[in-house]
Design an enzyme around this catalytic site. Structure first.
Site, PDB file in Angstrom:
ATOM      1  CG  HIS A 148      -0.883  -4.469 -14.161  1.00 27.66           C
ATOM      2  ND1 HIS A 148       0.196  -3.776 -14.700  1.00 27.66           N
ATOM      3  CD2 HIS A 148      -0.788  -4.327 -12.817  1.00 27.66           C
ATOM      4  CE1 HIS A 148       0.906  -3.245 -13.713  1.00 27.66           C
ATOM      5  NE2 HIS A 148       0.328  -3.560 -12.566  1.00 27.66           N
TER       6      HIS A 148
ATOM      7  CD  GLU B  49      -1.900  -0.808  -5.555  1.00 26.42           C
ATOM      8  OE1 GLU B  49      -1.401  -1.433  -4.608  1.00 26.42           O
ATOM      9  OE2 GLU B  49      -1.825  -1.181  -6.742  1.00 26.42           O
TER      10      GLU B  49
ATOM     11  CB  CYS C  42       4.456  -5.766  -7.472  1.00 30.13           C
ATOM     12  SG  CYS C  42       3.606  -4.514  -6.482  1.00 30.13           S
ATOM     13  CB  CYS C  43       7.391  -2.788  -4.184  1.00 28.50           C
ATOM     14  SG  CYS C  43       5.882  -1.851  -4.547  1.00 28.50           S
TER      15      CYS C  43
END
Length: 626
Positions: free
Chosen positions: A194, A302, A386-387
């Site tokens: 990531h 995603e 995470c958002c």
């Protein structure tokens, strides 16, 4: 290393290939009715609630476990540390912009827990403790260790710039030094599955003056395409970065990687990197960008889809991906000075990013679809969260996105809001007052209250949609200012004396079409006014399903501001017709004949960012033409 209290979001003063550098965060004081209330809600509601969520879900307790303060099991997902770091970054930006003793005390208490959890060699990841210590850096592709480290570095830089204190920066440096030893030029090739740490390491280098962190960022970018992550396109390991020409795989990851590569170009001027970035940009804007500024079309992985694969109701358009686009645009803007990057950044901010948080400041979208039957609603938190802290840190840092200067001491305004802009120079303060009701109105009046003689020009972004913009300085429409070109920065020459500038950006209601290869958009349009994309929601059409509303070719819309609706919005009012669905009663298919309509409908289109803040019901951005 000198302290930079209340510094910029990215510090480019010493970056040799930057065409401009952002102003310090506190230089732009937002006083408008659009962004300023959101920043206040972020401070008073969002950040306190996220601190509470991180406590309730064990994210902060994981650090106490790692330090030995609590004898508990690890809680949550293996990359949960990153949520705490993003939250700290958001708090740092918030108190750097406006001091808050309570938030600062809570931030320092969390930092103390983090510092206590760091291992003697500098390692810091609460998942890989005790019996899992043997697995450190064993699975770079999947386990997000370096990703978490990147968020730590960004939090540390923001904290240092906000407070001048080095307690978190020292933690970050020790961990970065360990990573340099393991994955730098004398270590083994390695990169995280990531991407994120690349841009964080460059910012750490800018802050500390330690070139090895920039070198490590470059090593991590160049490890890709060498099979260290299994050759997976999902992880951007399918090709060396300099050979990548299209966005593939996980959308957030590839955009973070592009952001980190742009940071490297800002420092090195590497032309091979730049060529890759240019190709990726064209792939994005020509093939893979939602009209809302959303990115990433597939729920599966995603991920980015194929060219023109932009479904509406199945759009993923993750809030984090939309934020990553803003971050990338911001870096490209400061690299090249081309206002196209500010245009796309603005589109994403007002639509695809802002839709990710509710008007009350404590509910969030993960995906951001462009059509829905009423089942997609914001949530207070997520297992993979995470958002929420990502949008909190972007909102807290937003004043830093509005304006920049270049090495000729010229000022650029990228975004517009009622505000005061003031910052010192060796020859005296530059002080501007911006008066506007943007984005609802396109009139922008700028009072230049003081500008030293060396500040020779002011550049104002003329968005691509502003096709008939006008610009006056002290009432004079000179050749330089009379007809500014859409998609450019209009130059206003300053002479050290006070001046009044009047910029008019007409905001017609645009019927926007997509490329015909975007499925399900044939004979459909989206309504756009200025930077704001609109949608239809059930709440405003109680007797008609918004999916059944059609626009006759001669439909006209009128903007109408409603201060009591959705915290104050300008809606678009028009007349449409409703599809007659009786032919399909109990049927899926019928013999073809032209669609029939049943009744006239008064259409009320609301800004896309504001949907799903009332009762549940269908929503759509794209409207069929009759």
């Amino acid at each position: 290393m000198s302290a930079q209290p209340r510094g910029p979001v990215i510090a480019l003063a010493q970056s040799p290939f930057a065409s401009m550098q952002p102003l310090p965060l506190q230089a732009v004081r937002l006083k408008d009715r659009f962004w300023a209330p959101r920043l206040q809600t972020n401070r008073s509601v969002t950040l306190p609630s996220q601190i509470q969520r991180c406590e309730e879900t064990g994210r902060i307790d994981n650090f106490r476990r790692a330090s030995g303060k609590k004898q508990i099991d690890f809680q949550g997902i293996y990359f949960n540390d990153s949520d705490v770091y993003k939250l700290l970054e958001a708090i740092a930006y918030a108190i750097g912009y406006e001091p808050d003793a309570n938030l600062e005390d809570q931030m320092e208490a969390i930092i103390a827990e983090i510092a206590a959890a760091q291992q003697p060699d500098g390692y810091l990841n609460t998942y890989f403790m005790f019996d899992r210590a043997k697995d450190r850096f064993a699975n770079l592709r999947d386990m997000h260790e370096i990703y978490c480290a990147g968020h730590l570095f960004q939090a540390a830089v923001a904290h240092y710039r906000a407070t001048g204190r080095t307690n978190l920066l020292d933690v970050a440096k020790r961990y970065a030094d360990l990573l340099y030893t393991k994955f730098g030029p004398n270590g083994r090739p390695g990169a995280c599955g990531h991407p994120e740490a690349e841009m964080a390491l460059v910012e750490l280098a800018r802050t500390t003056g330690e070139a090895r962190y920039l070198e490590l960022a470059r090593c991590m970018v160049e490890a890709r395409g060498r099979g260290v992550l299994g050759g997976s396109p999902y992880h951007q390991d399918h090709l060396p970065f300099v050979e990548q020409r299209e966005f593939v795989g996980h959308a957030v990851r590839h955009l973070y990687l592009a952001s980190g590569a742009t940071d490297i170009v800002l420092e090195t001027g590497d032309q091979a990197y730049l060529a890759a970035l240019d190709a990726l940009w064209q792939d994005l804007v020509q093939h893979k960008l939602y009209i809302t500024g959303g990115v990433g079309s597939r729920y599966e992985g995603e991920a980015f889809g194929a060219p023109y694969e932009l479904p509406d109701d199945r759009a993923y358009a993750e809030t984090c991906a939309n934020i990553a686009l803003v971050m990338w645009c911001y870096r490209l803007l400061h690299l090249k000075g081309d206002p196209i990057y500010a245009d796309i950044m603005e589109r994403a901010l007002y639509n695809g990013v802002l839709s990710g948080i509710s008007l009350d400041g404590e509910h969030y979208f993960y995906p951001n679809p462009l059509a829905d039957r009423g089942g997609h609603r914001r949530q207070k938190w997520f297992g993979c969260a995470c958002c929420p802290p990502n949008i909190a840190r972007l909102l807290a840092s937003l004043p830093g996105y509005f304006a920049s200067t270049n090495r000729q001491n010229q000022l650029y305004l990228h975004l517009y809001a009622q505000s005061e802009i003031r910052f010192p120079t060796p020859e005296g303060d530059v002080h501007l007052r911006v008066n506007t009701n943007y984005p609802w109105e396109g009139l922008i009046e700028i009072e230049v209250l003081s500008a030293p003689a060396h500040t020779t020009a002011l550049f104002l972004r003329i968005p691509q949609w502003a096709t008939e913009a006008t610009l006056l300085c002290n009432g004079d429409a000179s050749a330089e200012t009379a007809l500014p070109t859409p998609g450019s920065y209009a130059k206003v020459t300053l002479n050290g004396a006070p001046a009044t500038i009047r910029l008019e950006l007409p905001m017609p209601i645009e019927w926007t079409q997509s490329h015909p290869h975007v499925q399900n958009h044939y004979q459909k349009v989206a309504l756009v006014r200025g930077p704001v994309v609109y949608c239809l929601e059930q709440s405003d059409h109680p007797n008609t399903d918004p999916w059944d509303i059609l626009l006759p070719h001669d439909t006209t819309f009128t903007p109408e501001h409603r201060p009591d609706l959705l915290n104050g919005v300008t809606v678009l009012i028009g007349r449409g017709v409703a599809l007659n669905r009786e032919r399909w009663a109990g049927k899926l298919y019928v013999p073809y004949r032209p669609y029939e309509t049943s009744h006239l409908v008064t259409i009320t289109a609301i800004p896309y960012y504001a949907w799903a803040n009332r009762e549940a019901g269908p929503m759509t951005v794209w409207l069929p033409i009759l």
